[in-house]
Design an enzyme around this catalytic site. Structure first.
Site, PDB file in Angstrom:
ATOM      1  N   GLU A 101      28.314  19.439 -13.392  1.00  0.00           N
ATOM      2  CA  GLU A 101      28.647  18.524 -12.294  1.00  0.00           C
ATOM      3  C   GLU A 101      27.782  17.275 -12.425  1.00  0.00           C
ATOM      4  O   GLU A 101      26.574  17.364 -12.564  1.00  0.00           O
ATOM      5  CB  GLU A 101      28.447  19.217 -10.937  1.00  0.00           C
ATOM      6  CG  GLU A 101      28.642  18.340  -9.722  1.00  0.00           C
ATOM      7  CD  GLU A 101      29.982  17.598  -9.674  1.00  0.00           C
ATOM      8  OE1 GLU A 101      31.035  18.243  -9.694  1.00  0.00           O
ATOM      9  OE2 GLU A 101      29.953  16.337  -9.642  1.00  0.00           O
ATOM     10  N   LYS A 102      28.442  16.106 -12.358  1.00  0.00           N
ATOM     11  CA  LYS A 102      27.714  14.837 -12.499  1.00  0.00           C
ATOM     12  C   LYS A 102      27.053  14.393 -11.194  1.00  0.00           C
ATOM     13  O   LYS A 102      26.065  13.675 -11.203  1.00  0.00           O
ATOM     14  CB  LYS A 102      28.642  13.737 -13.024  1.00  0.00           C
ATOM     15  CG  LYS A 102      29.759  13.347 -12.069  1.00  0.00           C
ATOM     16  CD  LYS A 102      30.579  12.191 -12.622  1.00  0.00           C
ATOM     17  CE  LYS A 102      31.793  11.878 -11.780  1.00  0.00           C
ATOM     18  NZ  LYS A 102      31.559  11.662 -10.350  1.00  0.00           N
ATOM     19  N   GLY A 116      30.770  20.839  -5.133  1.00  0.00           N
ATOM     20  CA  GLY A 116      31.817  20.881  -4.100  1.00  0.00           C
ATOM     21  C   GLY A 116      32.931  19.868  -4.268  1.00  0.00           C
ATOM     22  O   GLY A 116      34.021  20.037  -3.730  1.00  0.00           O
ATOM     23  N   THR A 164      35.387  16.361  -4.377  1.00  0.00           N
ATOM     24  CA  THR A 164      36.030  15.486  -3.384  1.00  0.00           C
ATOM     25  C   THR A 164      36.289  16.239  -2.092  1.00  0.00           C
ATOM     26  O   THR A 164      35.997  15.759  -0.991  1.00  0.00           O
ATOM     27  CB  THR A 164      37.397  15.012  -3.937  1.00  0.00           C
ATOM     28  OG1 THR A 164      37.192  14.349  -5.175  1.00  0.00           O
ATOM     29  CG2 THR A 164      38.107  14.086  -2.970  1.00  0.00           C
ATOM     30  N   GLY A 208      47.252   6.580  -2.949  1.00  0.00           N
ATOM     31  CA  GLY A 208      47.326   7.629  -3.971  1.00  0.00           C
ATOM     32  C   GLY A 208      46.014   7.786  -4.712  1.00  0.00           C
ATOM     33  O   GLY A 208      45.069   7.028  -4.500  1.00  0.00           O
ATOM     34  N   ASP A 265      43.459  18.308  -9.514  1.00  0.00           N
ATOM     35  CA  ASP A 265      44.070  16.987  -9.324  1.00  0.00           C
ATOM     36  C   ASP A 265      44.421  16.274 -10.625  1.00  0.00           C
ATOM     37  O   ASP A 265      45.191  15.316 -10.611  1.00  0.00           O
ATOM     38  CB  ASP A 265      43.120  16.083  -8.519  1.00  0.00           C
ATOM     39  CG  ASP A 265      43.181  16.361  -7.029  1.00  0.00           C
ATOM     40  OD1 ASP A 265      43.813  17.354  -6.631  1.00  0.00           O
ATOM     41  OD2 ASP A 265      42.588  15.579  -6.253  1.00  0.00           O
ATOM     42  N   ALA A 273      43.646  21.042  -2.601  1.00  0.00           N
ATOM     43  CA  ALA A 273      42.507  21.901  -2.935  1.00  0.00           C
ATOM     44  C   ALA A 273      42.957  23.319  -3.282  1.00  0.00           C
ATOM     45  O   ALA A 273      42.468  23.920  -4.244  1.00  0.00           O
ATOM     46  CB  ALA A 273      41.544  21.931  -1.752  1.00  0.00           C
ATOM     47  N   HIS A 329      53.545  37.728  21.910  1.00  0.00           N
ATOM     48  CA  HIS A 329      53.845  36.798  23.002  1.00  0.00           C
ATOM     49  C   HIS A 329      52.641  36.674  23.937  1.00  0.00           C
ATOM     50  O   HIS A 329      52.021  37.683  24.244  1.00  0.00           O
ATOM     51  CB  HIS A 329      55.038  37.333  23.793  1.00  0.00           C
ATOM     52  CG  HIS A 329      55.379  36.485  24.977  1.00  0.00           C
ATOM     53  ND1 HIS A 329      56.008  35.267  24.849  1.00  0.00           N
ATOM     54  CD2 HIS A 329      55.148  36.675  26.310  1.00  0.00           C
ATOM     55  CE1 HIS A 329      56.173  34.752  26.063  1.00  0.00           C
ATOM     56  NE2 HIS A 329      55.664  35.578  26.963  1.00  0.00           N
TER      57      HIS A 329
HETATM   58  C1  FAD Z   1      40.599  12.138   2.455  1.00  0.00           C
HETATM   59  C2  FAD Z   1      41.125  13.343   1.740  1.00  0.00           C
HETATM   60  C3  FAD Z   1      41.476  14.453   2.469  1.00  0.00           C
HETATM   61  C4  FAD Z   1      41.962  15.586   1.818  1.00  0.00           C
HETATM   62  N1  FAD Z   1      42.298  16.649   2.571  1.00  0.00           N
HETATM   63  C5  FAD Z   1      42.807  17.748   1.961  1.00  0.00           C
HETATM   64  C6  FAD Z   1      43.151  18.899   2.714  1.00  0.00           C
HETATM   65  O1  FAD Z   1      42.986  18.935   3.937  1.00  0.00           O
HETATM   66  N2  FAD Z   1      43.634  19.982   2.062  1.00  0.00           N
HETATM   67  C7  FAD Z   1      43.818  19.967   0.702  1.00  0.00           C
HETATM   68  O2  FAD Z   1      44.275  20.973   0.156  1.00  0.00           O
HETATM   69  N3  FAD Z   1      43.488  18.895  -0.033  1.00  0.00           N
HETATM   70  C8  FAD Z   1      42.981  17.792   0.557  1.00  0.00           C
HETATM   71  N4  FAD Z   1      42.626  16.726  -0.203  1.00  0.00           N
HETATM   72  C9  FAD Z   1      42.801  16.797  -1.658  1.00  0.00           C
HETATM   73  C10 FAD Z   1      41.653  17.589  -2.280  1.00  0.00           C
HETATM   74  O3  FAD Z   1      40.428  16.993  -1.938  1.00  0.00           O
HETATM   75  C11 FAD Z   1      41.815  17.642  -3.783  1.00  0.00           C
HETATM   76  O4  FAD Z   1      43.100  18.114  -4.102  1.00  0.00           O
HETATM   77  C12 FAD Z   1      40.783  18.559  -4.407  1.00  0.00           C
HETATM   78  O5  FAD Z   1      39.476  18.119  -4.122  1.00  0.00           O
HETATM   79  C13 FAD Z   1      40.990  18.631  -5.920  1.00  0.00           C
HETATM   80  O6  FAD Z   1      40.049  19.502  -6.457  1.00  0.00           O
HETATM   81  P1  FAD Z   1      39.566  19.386  -7.963  1.00  0.00           P
HETATM   82  O7  FAD Z   1      38.700  20.575  -8.187  1.00  0.00           O
HETATM   83  O8  FAD Z   1      40.709  19.147  -8.854  1.00  0.00           O
HETATM   84  O9  FAD Z   1      38.689  18.038  -8.044  1.00  0.00           O
HETATM   85  P2  FAD Z   1      37.598  17.344  -7.150  1.00  0.00           P
HETATM   86  O10 FAD Z   1      37.446  17.985  -5.827  1.00  0.00           O
HETATM   87  O11 FAD Z   1      37.911  15.897  -7.182  1.00  0.00           O
HETATM   88  O12 FAD Z   1      36.255  17.617  -7.935  1.00  0.00           O
HETATM   89  C14 FAD Z   1      36.021  17.123  -9.206  1.00  0.00           C
HETATM   90  C15 FAD Z   1      34.535  17.197  -9.487  1.00  0.00           C
HETATM   91  O13 FAD Z   1      34.322  16.898 -10.863  1.00  0.00           O
HETATM   92  C16 FAD Z   1      33.178  16.075 -10.997  1.00  0.00           C
HETATM   93  N5  FAD Z   1      33.319  15.369 -12.263  1.00  0.00           N
HETATM   94  C17 FAD Z   1      34.283  14.478 -12.613  1.00  0.00           C
HETATM   95  N6  FAD Z   1      34.124  14.098 -13.899  1.00  0.00           N
HETATM   96  C18 FAD Z   1      33.052  14.757 -14.358  1.00  0.00           C
HETATM   97  C19 FAD Z   1      32.388  14.795 -15.627  1.00  0.00           C
HETATM   98  N7  FAD Z   1      32.871  14.115 -16.653  1.00  0.00           N
HETATM   99  N8  FAD Z   1      31.306  15.563 -15.755  1.00  0.00           N
HETATM  100  C20 FAD Z   1      30.826  16.295 -14.713  1.00  0.00           C
HETATM  101  N9  FAD Z   1      31.414  16.292 -13.489  1.00  0.00           N
HETATM  102  C21 FAD Z   1      32.522  15.550 -13.329  1.00  0.00           C
HETATM  103  C22 FAD Z   1      33.237  15.194  -9.775  1.00  0.00           C
HETATM  104  O14 FAD Z   1      31.957  14.649  -9.495  1.00  0.00           O
HETATM  105  C23 FAD Z   1      33.712  16.189  -8.714  1.00  0.00           C
HETATM  106  O15 FAD Z   1      32.616  16.841  -8.116  1.00  0.00           O
HETATM  107  C24 FAD Z   1      42.099  15.587   0.407  1.00  0.00           C
HETATM  108  C25 FAD Z   1      41.722  14.468  -0.335  1.00  0.00           C
HETATM  109  C26 FAD Z   1      41.233  13.360   0.320  1.00  0.00           C
HETATM  110  C27 FAD Z   1      40.816  12.183  -0.496  1.00  0.00           C
END
Ligand code: FAD
Length: 464
Positions: free
Chosen positions: A32-33, A38, A40, A269, A309, A318, A443
């Protein structure tokens, strides 16, 4: 030392995969960078937004206590305290993720990770650059907010999902570009905190991925509660004046209007984080920046999986990221792996009223040639909704006439994001409308509306 698995990124995709890998006894490291685990979702997405949304819900009750038969003179919104509460929740869960890594013997590797070549990951940390060896790699690097060309995020005026979570005070006015989930959630939160909100959407309707009836209902409610909504709107000439934001918008009636506000939220987006992660060193294939995978989350490079994502063709949610992590780890560990069924992914949009949906919309079902039968039940006729004072919305069931197969369920109303679980389970278990008609709903509950909606497919709802 060779790891069985290295995961790059600790969002819900990465950390869930890490836990499962630990449970299966794989020697796992998670890179993790950022200083905290945890991603996004935990830090600038799902969790902080829903904490704010809860505060907005409570504040709504305090603003109109007479509706509950109470008096509450001069209620005060302490926005700093609201933010502190949100931050505490996030910090607690970040510690929780750390605990999960320890419990499952996953090594937290601090630094920036990128693919280097076959079975190799380059780790760039504050101290040095090293090469780690791994039998399998999961790319879980997530996404970030897309910006409009020529715009730069600014802590007070030009906001993405990151800056908006750190505002010192409730803005007097806000323009939101984009009426997808992120845009409408912040509209719903800040409108209720007292901000004058304008939502501008280029497409003809808000929440464009939802069933058309859901979009109509949300737009109706937004307008009723004072949110200005302009669909079919084209925005241009955006300027950060230092004290606010000005822009021009061409409305759906072709008239151009100059607008200004304290701040602008850009919610157009999310772009996948697939630049600079070394995919060019491999056979990983991209489609407009998203990683192409097979049903087991495998990329074109042997031993390299992708989840969350960054994946092409699945929604950026998520729970999708987490489930894709389970599939990838099960596959590499030789355990039973059940690929994701695109049609059974619940969507939850946390507005007021909330939205929960799964499967085909009515229009999609008809376009795919199904003889769709629709049942619809309004919350107006549900007694628990009356008790809560939350009458907006409905449950809509889209079924196939032939066998009563449930094709999709679309809910807008109280606790819609919780209620949708019943529909997801029913569809996953391949229950028919008839099975659900014979399912007893307690109910008085909000979820009784589900029973009524399934019955209404055959015109047999009791409460309307
Ligand atoms: C405002 C907002 C509200 C949201 N609400 C919801 C919700 O209610 N329910 C829901 O299901 N989804 C929600 N989402 C979407 C959800 O946050 C994402 O779908 C989810 O976080 C994706 O998870 P992920 O593991 O793919 O990536 P992320 O959560 O984006 O995590 C990626 C991680 O990788 C790390 N990283 C990236 N590149 C590198 C690298 N080269 N080396 C080391 N570390 C790296 C980043 O620092 C980050 O910690 C929301 C998004 C936003 C923006």
């Amino acid at each position: 030392m060779t790891y069985d698995l290295i995961i790059i990124g600790s969002g819900p995709g990465g950390y869930s995969a890490a836990v499962r890998a630990g449970q299966y006894g794989l020697k796992t490291g998670i890179i993790e960078k950022d200083p905290k685990l945890g991603g996004t979702c935990l830090h600038v997405g799902c969790i902080p937004t829903k904490a704010l949304l809860h505060s907005a819900d409570v504040w709504e009750y305090l603003k109109h206590p007479e509706e509950q038969g109470m008096r509450c003179d001069n209620p005060q919104l302490d926005f700093k305290a609201v933010n502190d509460r949100k931050n505490k929740i996030v910090a607690k869960h970040a510690k929780g993720v750390e605990g999960l890594m320890k419990k499952n013997k996953v090594e937290w590797i601090k630094g920036y990770g990128r693919l280097k070549g076959k079975g190799q990951v380059e780790l760039i940390s504050d101290k040095d650059t090293q090469t780690l060896e791994a039998r399998n790699v999961i790319l879980a690097t997530g996404s970030e907010a897309r910006m409009l060309p020529g715009l730069q995020p600014d802590p007070e005026r030009i906001l993405t999902n990151i800056e908006i979570l750190n505002l010192a005070a409730v803005p007097k006015s806000m323009i939101i570009i984009g009426a997808g989930a992120v845009g409408v959630e912040f509209a719903s939160i800040f409108n209720r905190f007292g901000t004058k909100v304008t939502v501008l959407e280029m497409l003809p309707r808000v929440v464009p991925v939802e069933d058309e009836d859901v979009s109509k209902e949300l737009e109706r409610h937004f307008k009723k509660t004072g949110i200005r909504v302009e669909t079919g709107a084209k925005v241009g000439d955006i300027r950060n004046t230092g004290s606010g934001v000005k822009l021009n918008v061409t409305l759906s009636n072709s008239k151009t209007e100059a607008m200004e506000a304290d701040c602008l939220l850009v919610a157009v987006g999310r772009k996948p984080n697939t630049e600079n992660i070394g995919v060019e060193n491999t056979r990983v294939e991209l489609d407009r920046g998203f990683v192409k995978v097979n049903p087991y989350q495998q990329t074109g490079e042997p031993g390299v999986y992708a989840i969350g994502d960054i994946v092409a063709g699945t929604p950026q949610l998520a729970h999708v990221a987490a489930m894709q992590g389970m599939v990838a780890v099960a596959h590499m560990a030789g355990k039973p792996a059940h690929p994701i069924n695109r049609n059974r992914i619940p969507g939850a949009t946390y507005t007021d009223p909330g939205i929960g949906s799964v499967g085909l919309t009515e229009a999609q079902a008809r376009a795919q040639g199904f003889k769709a039968r629709v049942g619809k039940f309004p919350f107006m006729a549900n007694s628990k909704a009356s008790i809560l004072g939350k009458h907006e919305g409905f449950v809509k069931v889209v079924a196939d006439e032939k066998y009563g197969e449930i094709l999709g369920v679309h809910i807008i109303g109280p606790e819609a994001f919780e209620l949708i679980s019943e529909a997801v389970t029913a569809m996953e278990a391949e229950a028919t409308v008839e099975t659900m008609m014979g399912t007893i709903h307690a109910h008085p509950t909000i979820y009784e509306a589900m029973g009524d909606a399934f019955n209404s497919v055959y015109g047999l709802a009791i409460n309307i």
